[in-house]
Design an enzyme around this catalytic site. Structure first.
Site, PDB file in Angstrom:
ATOM      1  CG  ASP A   1     -12.552 -39.842  44.856  1.00 48.41           C
ATOM      2  OD1 ASP A   1     -12.768 -39.108  43.882  1.00 48.41           O
ATOM      3  OD2 ASP A   1     -11.593 -39.682  45.639  1.00 48.41           O
TER       4      ASP A   1
ATOM      5  N   GLY B   1     -18.546 -42.481  43.804  1.00 47.16           N
ATOM      6  CA  GLY B   1     -19.245 -43.002  42.625  1.00 47.16           C
ATOM      7  C   GLY B   1     -20.439 -42.135  42.263  1.00 47.16           C
ATOM      8  CE  LYS B   2     -19.530 -36.474  44.608  1.00 46.16           C
ATOM      9  NZ  LYS B   2     -18.515 -37.092  45.433  1.00 46.16           N
TER      10      LYS B   2
ATOM     11  CE  LYS C   1     -24.683 -47.209  38.592  1.00 50.28           C
ATOM     12  NZ  LYS C   1     -24.589 -48.639  38.801  1.00 50.28           N
TER      13      LYS C   1
ATOM     14  N   GLY D   1     -13.797 -35.108  39.995  1.00 46.31           N
ATOM     15  CA  GLY D   1     -13.651 -36.022  38.863  1.00 46.31           C
ATOM     16  C   GLY D   1     -14.813 -36.982  38.856  1.00 46.31           C
ATOM     17  CG  HIS D   2     -18.468 -36.279  38.929  1.00 45.42           C
ATOM     18  ND1 HIS D   2     -19.564 -35.482  39.060  1.00 45.42           N
ATOM     19  CD2 HIS D   2     -17.881 -36.298  40.131  1.00 45.42           C
ATOM     20  CE1 HIS D   2     -19.625 -35.020  40.292  1.00 45.42           C
ATOM     21  NE2 HIS D   2     -18.604 -35.500  40.960  1.00 45.42           N
TER      22      HIS D   2
ATOM     23  CD  GLN E   1     -14.623 -31.368  45.646  1.00 46.76           C
ATOM     24  OE1 GLN E   1     -15.401 -30.482  45.927  1.00 46.76           O
ATOM     25  NE2 GLN E   1     -14.049 -31.406  44.463  1.00 46.76           N
TER      26      GLN E   1
ATOM     27  CB  THR F   1     -11.877 -29.205  49.014  1.00 42.48           C
ATOM     28  OG1 THR F   1     -11.630 -28.349  47.877  1.00 42.48           O
ATOM     29  CG2 THR F   1     -13.373 -29.377  49.240  1.00 42.48           C
TER      30      THR F   1
HETATM   31  P1  IMP Z   1      -8.159 -29.093  46.699  1.00 44.67           P
HETATM   32  O1  IMP Z   1      -9.629 -29.250  46.539  1.00 44.67           O
HETATM   33  O2  IMP Z   1      -7.417 -29.269  45.394  1.00 44.67           O
HETATM   34  O3  IMP Z   1      -7.775 -27.853  47.446  1.00 44.67           O
HETATM   35  O4  IMP Z   1      -7.650 -30.320  47.621  1.00 44.67           O
HETATM   36  C1  IMP Z   1      -7.954 -30.413  49.010  1.00 44.67           C
HETATM   37  C2  IMP Z   1      -8.210 -31.858  49.420  1.00 44.67           C
HETATM   38  O5  IMP Z   1      -9.432 -32.303  48.825  1.00 44.67           O
HETATM   39  C3  IMP Z   1      -7.146 -32.857  48.967  1.00 44.67           C
HETATM   40  O6  IMP Z   1      -7.036 -33.870  49.961  1.00 44.67           O
HETATM   41  C4  IMP Z   1      -7.719 -33.460  47.702  1.00 44.67           C
HETATM   42  O7  IMP Z   1      -7.215 -34.745  47.450  1.00 44.67           O
HETATM   43  C5  IMP Z   1      -9.193 -33.504  48.094  1.00 44.67           C
HETATM   44  N1  IMP Z   1     -10.097 -33.488  46.930  1.00 44.67           N
HETATM   45  C6  IMP Z   1     -10.427 -32.439  46.148  1.00 44.67           C
HETATM   46  N2  IMP Z   1     -11.303 -32.795  45.200  1.00 44.67           N
HETATM   47  C7  IMP Z   1     -11.560 -34.107  45.391  1.00 44.67           C
HETATM   48  C8  IMP Z   1     -12.435 -35.059  44.744  1.00 44.67           C
HETATM   49  O8  IMP Z   1     -13.175 -34.752  43.809  1.00 44.67           O
HETATM   50  N3  IMP Z   1     -12.422 -36.323  45.256  1.00 44.67           N
HETATM   51  C9  IMP Z   1     -11.659 -36.669  46.318  1.00 44.67           C
HETATM   52  N4  IMP Z   1     -10.843 -35.821  46.949  1.00 44.67           N
HETATM   53  C10 IMP Z   1     -10.791 -34.550  46.495  1.00 44.67           C
END
Ligand code: IMP
Length: 430
Positions: free
Chosen positions: A13, A15-16, A18, A40-41, A224, A239
Site C-alpha cells: 500500500d 502507492g505503487k 500510480k 490492490g492498486h 505487497q 503473505t
Molecule cells: P494474504 O496475502 O491474503 O495471505 O494475507 C497475508 C498478509 O498480507 C495480511 O496481513 C494481509 O493484510 C497482507 N496483504 C496481502 N496483500 C496485501 C496488499 O496488497 N497490501 C497490503 N497488505 C497485504
C-alpha cells in the site's frame, strides 16, 4: 534502455499503482510476477479511478502488453470479473493486450474455504489474511498438488487432479469441523470458464524473451511489500510469495539479469493492514491523523490500515536485501501541517541498540523504536511538480530520508494524480 522492477519497501500500500501507471506509459510490457488478487492498486487517470487487483496496471493503456507471470496465483472467476469491470470503464481487454502464463497456478474455491478455516483456528495468532485463498494456493503449488492454467486444456487430467486435491483438503476441513467442498461443483464451475481463461493463455517466457531481444522496455510490477515477503518479512505475519526483485525473474521466466533497475516504492510514513509487529505504530491521535489524511483503508478488503511514523531502519533493510537502486517516495503531502515529525533511526532490545530489524517474531514484537525528531512544515506540498515548489523543511525531510536509508529518491509523488510527480532520475535509463 533498462528493464525496471517496482517493489514495495514497507508493508504494501505504498502507492505503487500510480507510479507503475506513470512508468507504464513509457514501458512496452508490464508484468505481474507474484501474489494474486490480494493486491490492490488504485489508479487515477483523467479523473477516472480504476481499482485493480490481479490485472497488471498496464491494462488501462492502449498498445501495451500486460502479462500475468507464472509466479502469480490466479483466481479465474476474479480475473474474469475484473476484466468485465475495467471493460465497463471503457478499457479494451483482449488476448493481444493480456497474456497469462500457462504455468501459473489457479486459486480455487477450496483455497478460500481453507484460508477462512485456518485463520479461525489460529485464533489470537491469526495473520489477518485477505481471505482470497492466496496462502493455500501457494501451499498446493509447493506440495505439487496444484492445478495450473494449462491443466484447463485437458479436462480428464484436470478432474483427476482436482479429486486428489479435494480429497486431501476435505480430510483436513472435516478435522477442523469446517464445511467440506464438492469436487463436482468446482469442476463444472471451472469448465464453464476454461475456454475464456485459455483464450488469454500464452508461453510467457518466450514472449518476454522476444520482447527483450527486440529492445522493448519491460516493467515488472510487484505487489505487497518487502516486510510481507515470505522470507524477509515479519514471518509468519506475511503473505505467501517473495516480493524481492529476484522473484521478477523467477515469476516471469527470465534470467536474473533481466532486471536492470529496482525501484522501491516507499511511503513518507508507515502503514500496515492485518496483524503482526509494527514498531513505529501510533495507536493515538497521530495515527488517526495519518489514517484520515492519507485515506488509509485497504483497496481489497476495505480494512482500516494501522499507521505510524517513518521507519528508516526497516526501509534501509528492504533497500539492502531487495537490491533497491532508488526509491519513489509517496504521500509526502499527508505530513503537511504537522509541527514535528518523528523518524525511527534504530531500535532498542533489552538494553541493547540494534541497527537492523531482527527475524524472531518475539524480538520483532519487543524492539522499541529510537526516534529522531525533525521539524515539520506548514505549507502544502500537494501537487508540487518541482523541488522549487517544496517548502525547505520538506526538502530537508526527503534528503534526510535518503541519507538514513542509503538510497536516492528517484521519484517524489505529491498527490494521487499521475502528473503530480517530481522526477529526479529516469529508472528506464538504468
Ligand atoms: P494474504 O496475502 O491474503 O495471505 O494475507 C497475508 C498478509 O498480507 C495480511 O496481513 C494481509 O493484510 C497482507 N496483504 C496481502 N496483500 C496485501 C496488499 O496488497 N497490501 C497490503 N497488505 C497485504
Amino acid at each position: 534502455m533498462a528493464n525496471v522492477a517496482v517493489i514495495g519497501s514497507q508493508w504494501g500500500d505504498e502507492g505503487k499503482g500510480k507510479i507503475v501507471d506513470w512508468l507504464s506509459s513509457r514501458a512496452d510490457v508490464v508484468v505481474r510476477f507474484q501474489g494474486g488478487h490480494n493486491a490492490g492498486h488504485t489508479l487515477v487517470i483523467d479523473g477516472v479511478t480504476y481499482k485493480l487487483s490481479l490485472l497488471p496496471s498496464g491494462i488501462v493503456r492502449k498498445s501495451k502488453l500486460s502479462v500475468i507471470g507464472n509466479g502469480v496465483v490466479v483466481d479465474p472467476w476474479a480475473l474474469l470479473e475484473e476484466i468485465e469491470t475495467v471493460r465497463g470503464k471503457g478499457v479494451e481487454v483482449n488476448p493481444d493486450k493480456l497474456m497469462i502464463a500457462e504455468n501459473a497456478h489457479l486459486i480455487l474455491p477450496v483455497h478460500q474455504v481453507l484460508d477462512g478455516a485456518l485463520e479461525k483456528i489460529r485464533g489470537k495468532g491469526s495473520i489477518g489474511t485477505t481471505k482470497r485463498g492466496i496462502g493455500p494456493a501457494y501451499e498446493d503449488k509447493v506440495a505439487r498438488r496444484g492445478i495450473r492454467v494449462c491443466d484447463l486444456r485437458h479436462p480428464e487430467i484436470l478432474k483427476e487432479k482436482l479429486e486428489q486435491m479435494v480429497a486431501h483438503h476435505n480430510a483436513l476441513l472435516k478435522g477442523l469441523g469446517a464445511d467440506t467442498v464438492n469436487v463436482d461443483e468446482i469442476y463444472s464451475r471451472l469448465m464453464a470458464v476454461a475456454d475464456e481463461v485459455l483464450s488469454y493463455t500464452g508461453v510467457v517466457w518466450k514472449t518476454l524473451d522476444e520482447a527483450r531481444r527486440q529492445g522493448k522496455k519491460i516493467l515488472f510490477e510487484g505487489a505487497q511489500g518487502m516486510m510481507l515477503d515470505i522470507d524477509h518479512g515479519t514471518y509468519p505475519f506475511v503473505t505467501s510469495s517473495n516480493m524481492h526483485a529476484g522473484q521478477a525473474a523467477t515469476g516471469s521466466g527470465m534470467g536474473p539479469d533481466a532486471v536492470n533497475y529496482v525501484l522501491g516504492i516507499t511511503k513518507a510514513y508507515t502503514t500496515r493492514v492485518g496483524e503482526g509487529p509494527f514498531p513505529t505504530e501510533q495507536d493515538n491521535e497521530v495515527g488517526i491523523f495519518l489514517g484520515e489524511r492519507g485515506h488509509e483503508f485497504g483497496t481489497v478488503t476495505g480494512r482500516k490500515r494501522r499507521c505510524g511514523w517513518f521507519d528508516a531502519v526497516m526501509v534501509r533493510q528492504a533497500v539492502k536485501i531487495g537490491g533497491i537502486h532508488g526509491i519513489a517516495l509517496t504521500k509526502l503531502d499527508v505530513l503537511d501541517g504537522l509541527e514535528e515529525l518523528k523518524i525511527c533511526v534504530g531500535y532498542e532490545l533489552e538494553g541493547k541498540s540494534l541497527d537492523y530489524f531482527p527475524s524472531s517474531q518475539v524480538e520483532q514484537e519487543r524492539v522499541q523504536p529510537v526516534y529522531e525528531t525533525v521539524s515539520g512544515w506548514k505549507e502544502s506540498t500537494r501537487g508540487a511538480r518541482s523541488w522549487a515548489e517544496l517548502p525547505a523543511e520538506a526538502v530537508k525531510y526527503v534528503r534526510h530520508v535518503e541519507e538514513l536509508i542509503g538510497a536516492p529518491v528517484t521519484l517524489l509523488s505529491t498527490s494521487p494524480e499521475r502528473d503530480d510527480t517530481i522526477l529526479m532520475h529516469d529508472p528506464f535509463l538504468g
